[in-house]
Design a protein around this motif. Structure first.
Motif, PDB file in Angstrom:
ATOM      1  N   GLY A  10       0.790  -1.222   0.000  1.00  0.00           N
ATOM      2  CA  GLY A  10       0.000   0.000   0.000  1.00  0.00           C
ATOM      3  C   GLY A  10       0.825   1.276   0.000  1.00  0.00           C
ATOM      4  N   ALA A  11       2.167   1.142  -0.058  1.00  0.00           N
ATOM      5  CA  ALA A  11       3.022   2.330  -0.044  1.00  0.00           C
ATOM      6  C   ALA A  11       3.115   2.978  -1.421  1.00  0.00           C
ATOM      7  CB  ALA A  11       4.422   1.973   0.458  1.00  0.00           C
ATOM      8  N   LYS A 122      -5.930   2.159   5.496  1.00  0.00           N
ATOM      9  CA  LYS A 122      -6.962   2.993   4.860  1.00  0.00           C
ATOM     10  C   LYS A 122      -6.881   2.900   3.343  1.00  0.00           C
ATOM     11  CE  LYS A 122      -8.642   7.804   4.904  1.00  0.00           C
ATOM     12  NZ  LYS A 122      -8.379   9.160   5.435  1.00  0.00           N
ATOM     13  N   ARG A 123      -5.662   2.953   2.811  1.00  0.00           N
ATOM     14  CA  ARG A 123      -5.477   2.902   1.352  1.00  0.00           C
ATOM     15  C   ARG A 123      -5.973   1.589   0.758  1.00  0.00           C
ATOM     16  NH1 ARG A 123       0.600   5.215  -0.144  1.00  0.00           N
ATOM     17  NH2 ARG A 123       0.288   7.365   0.585  1.00  0.00           N
ATOM     18  N   ILE A 124      -5.579   0.476   1.399  1.00  0.00           N
ATOM     19  CA  ILE A 124      -5.907  -0.830   0.819  1.00  0.00           C
ATOM     20  C   ILE A 124      -7.349  -1.236   1.118  1.00  0.00           C
ATOM     21  CG2 ILE A 124      -5.305  -3.278   0.760  1.00  0.00           C
ATOM     22  CD1 ILE A 124      -2.433  -2.506   1.401  1.00  0.00           C
ATOM     23  N   ALA A 125      -7.772  -1.072   2.380  1.00  0.00           N
ATOM     24  CA  ALA A 125      -9.118  -1.506   2.757  1.00  0.00           C
ATOM     25  C   ALA A 125     -10.205  -0.678   2.086  1.00  0.00           C
ATOM     26  CB  ALA A 125      -9.272  -1.469   4.277  1.00  0.00           C
ATOM     27  N   GLY A 126      -9.849   0.524   1.611  1.00  0.00           N
ATOM     28  CA  GLY A 126     -10.839   1.373   0.949  1.00  0.00           C
ATOM     29  C   GLY A 126     -10.995   1.099  -0.539  1.00  0.00           C
ATOM     30  N   SER A 135      -9.481  -3.870 -13.894  1.00  0.00           N
ATOM     31  CA  SER A 135      -8.655  -2.658 -14.014  1.00  0.00           C
ATOM     32  C   SER A 135      -9.443  -1.398 -13.636  1.00  0.00           C
ATOM     33  CB  SER A 135      -8.104  -2.515 -15.436  1.00  0.00           C
ATOM     34  OG  SER A 135      -9.154  -2.295 -16.358  1.00  0.00           O
ATOM     35  N   HIS A 136     -10.764  -1.541 -13.466  1.00  0.00           N
ATOM     36  CA  HIS A 136     -11.596  -0.420 -13.015  1.00  0.00           C
ATOM     37  C   HIS A 136     -11.575  -0.419 -11.485  1.00  0.00           C
ATOM     38  CE1 HIS A 136     -14.102  -0.881 -16.980  1.00  0.00           C
ATOM     39  NE2 HIS A 136     -12.885  -0.428 -17.185  1.00  0.00           N
ATOM     40  N   VAL A 137     -10.755   0.443 -10.909  1.00  0.00           N
ATOM     41  CA  VAL A 137     -10.561   0.453  -9.453  1.00  0.00           C
ATOM     42  C   VAL A 137     -10.940   1.821  -8.879  1.00  0.00           C
ATOM     43  CG1 VAL A 137      -8.899   0.117  -7.583  1.00  0.00           C
ATOM     44  CG2 VAL A 137      -8.671  -1.200  -9.699  1.00  0.00           C
ATOM     45  N   PHE A 138     -11.658   1.798  -7.759  1.00  0.00           N
ATOM     46  CA  PHE A 138     -12.077   3.029  -7.083  1.00  0.00           C
ATOM     47  C   PHE A 138     -11.638   2.967  -5.628  1.00  0.00           C
ATOM     48  CE2 PHE A 138     -14.740   2.345 -10.725  1.00  0.00           C
ATOM     49  CZ  PHE A 138     -14.963   3.617 -11.251  1.00  0.00           C
ATOM     50  N   HIS A 139     -11.843   4.062  -4.916  1.00  0.00           N
ATOM     51  CA  HIS A 139     -11.512   4.092  -3.490  1.00  0.00           C
ATOM     52  C   HIS A 139     -12.601   4.882  -2.776  1.00  0.00           C
ATOM     53  CE1 HIS A 139      -9.430   4.838   0.288  1.00  0.00           C
ATOM     54  NE2 HIS A 139      -8.592   3.880  -0.056  1.00  0.00           N
ATOM     55  N   ASP A 162     -11.070 -10.015  -1.083  1.00  0.00           N
ATOM     56  CA  ASP A 162     -10.779 -10.607   0.225  1.00  0.00           C
ATOM     57  C   ASP A 162      -9.427 -10.141   0.765  1.00  0.00           C
ATOM     58  OD1 ASP A 162     -13.156 -11.951   0.264  1.00  0.00           O
ATOM     59  OD2 ASP A 162     -12.342 -13.856  -0.442  1.00  0.00           O
ATOM     60  N   ASP A 163      -8.418 -10.026  -0.129  1.00  0.00           N
ATOM     61  CA  ASP A 163      -7.091  -9.642   0.361  1.00  0.00           C
ATOM     62  C   ASP A 163      -6.974  -8.145   0.627  1.00  0.00           C
ATOM     63  OD1 ASP A 163      -7.183  -9.017  -2.304  1.00  0.00           O
ATOM     64  OD2 ASP A 163      -5.173  -9.721  -2.776  1.00  0.00           O
ATOM     65  N   ASP A 164      -8.071  -7.404   0.388  1.00  0.00           N
ATOM     66  CA  ASP A 164      -8.100  -5.970   0.726  1.00  0.00           C
ATOM     67  C   ASP A 164      -8.809  -5.704   2.055  1.00  0.00           C
ATOM     68  OD1 ASP A 164      -6.735  -5.305  -1.557  1.00  0.00           O
ATOM     69  OD2 ASP A 164      -8.484  -4.612  -2.671  1.00  0.00           O
ATOM     70  N   ARG A 165      -9.360  -6.752   2.663  1.00  0.00           N
ATOM     71  CA  ARG A 165     -10.065  -6.561   3.938  1.00  0.00           C
ATOM     72  C   ARG A 165      -9.068  -6.196   5.047  1.00  0.00           C
ATOM     73  NH1 ARG A 165     -15.220  -7.997   3.260  1.00  0.00           N
ATOM     74  NH2 ARG A 165     -15.695  -9.400   1.529  1.00  0.00           N
ATOM     75  N   GLU A 166      -9.533  -5.401   6.018  1.00  0.00           N
ATOM     76  CA  GLU A 166      -8.616  -4.862   7.029  1.00  0.00           C
ATOM     77  C   GLU A 166      -7.826  -5.937   7.748  1.00  0.00           C
ATOM     78  OE1 GLU A 166      -8.524  -2.129  11.097  1.00  0.00           O
ATOM     79  OE2 GLU A 166     -10.203  -1.910   9.693  1.00  0.00           O
ATOM     80  N   GLU A 167      -8.497  -7.033   8.157  1.00  0.00           N
ATOM     81  CA  GLU A 167      -7.777  -8.059   8.916  1.00  0.00           C
ATOM     82  C   GLU A 167      -6.681  -8.708   8.062  1.00  0.00           C
ATOM     83  OE1 GLU A 167     -11.828  -9.872   7.676  1.00  0.00           O
ATOM     84  OE2 GLU A 167     -10.991  -7.931   8.271  1.00  0.00           O
TER      85      GLU A 167
END
Length: 219
Positions: A10-11, A122-126, A135-139, A162-167
């Motif tokens: 997420g950096a 915040k960046r990834i989970a959002g 390729s259509h990605v939003f936040h 699933d791999d973007d969930r906070e946990e």
């Protein structure tokens, strides 16, 4: 220049790597691209990697190292390269040092993209991805769709992977702290680490990194 790019998930490593490689006129060598290229081309290393991945296992260091070595020996990398995702741990860093030493080469810098952990989450989970076209990605905060849950481009449903969930993100950060972060100390002992604040606009982060590489290490 021969550069290693490190930082937590997420950096913005992939984005920065592309910009920096273009600005420096050197190839961007990412572990993900190496795996995909070797697997799609059916190379011996690709077949080995695929067998481990299909079994749900991590690809061993020796396979990753061999792929990286092969790529760094290609003609376009003779004048320098930017490594993204390799080395991933200290043993890979030591192997890279040995590779370069054998060719009478050395790294010029290790760029450490620094982002607070809460910002990474915040960046990834959002992130929200379109089911019709990945390729259509939003936040939800930084680039929200006009209509919640609906892709602006094609009208598809937006969902959280699933791999973007906070946990999951926090588990990925634990792995980063345990496996990858130690290479920063390894390279710091060699005087190679330049820490870059990776908050702000993409162009601002790139300029900080370029400024640091030019010798202004207070980036």
């Amino acid at each position: 220049m021969r550069i290693v790019l490190v930082g937590p998930p997420g950096a913005g490593k992939g984005t920065q790597a592309a910009y920096l490689a273009k600005n420096l006129s050197i190839p961007h060598i990412s572990t993900g691209d190496l795996f995909r290229a070797n697997i799609s081309q059916g190379t011996a290393l690709g077949k080995q990697a695929k067998a481990y991945m299909d079994a749900g296992n991590l690809v061993p260091d020796e396979v990753t190292i061999a792929m990286a070595k092969d790529r760094m020996e290609q003609p376009d990398a003779q004048g320098g390269f930017l490594l993204d995702g390799f080395p991933r741990n200290v043993s890979q860093a030591e192997a890279l040092d040995e590779m370069l030493k054998a060719e009478s080469m050395k790294l010029d810098a290790v760029l450490d993209l620094e982002v607070p952990e809460d910002e990474v989450v915040k960046r990834i989970a959002g992130r929200r991805v379109c089911r019709n076209e990945s390729s259509h990605v939003f936040h939800v905060t930084y680039a929200p769709p006009k209509q919640e849950g609906v892709c602006d481009t094609c009208g598809g449903e937006l969902y959280q992977r699933d791999d973007d969930r906070e946990e999951t993100v926090r588990k990925r950060l634990e792995v980063y702290h345990t496996q990858t972060e130690p290479i920063i100390d390894y390279y710091r002992s060699q005087g190679l680490v330049v820490t870059i604040a990776a908050l702000g606009k993409v162009e601002e982060v790139t300029e900080r990194a370029m400024s640091a590489l030019r010798g202004d290490r207070a980036a």
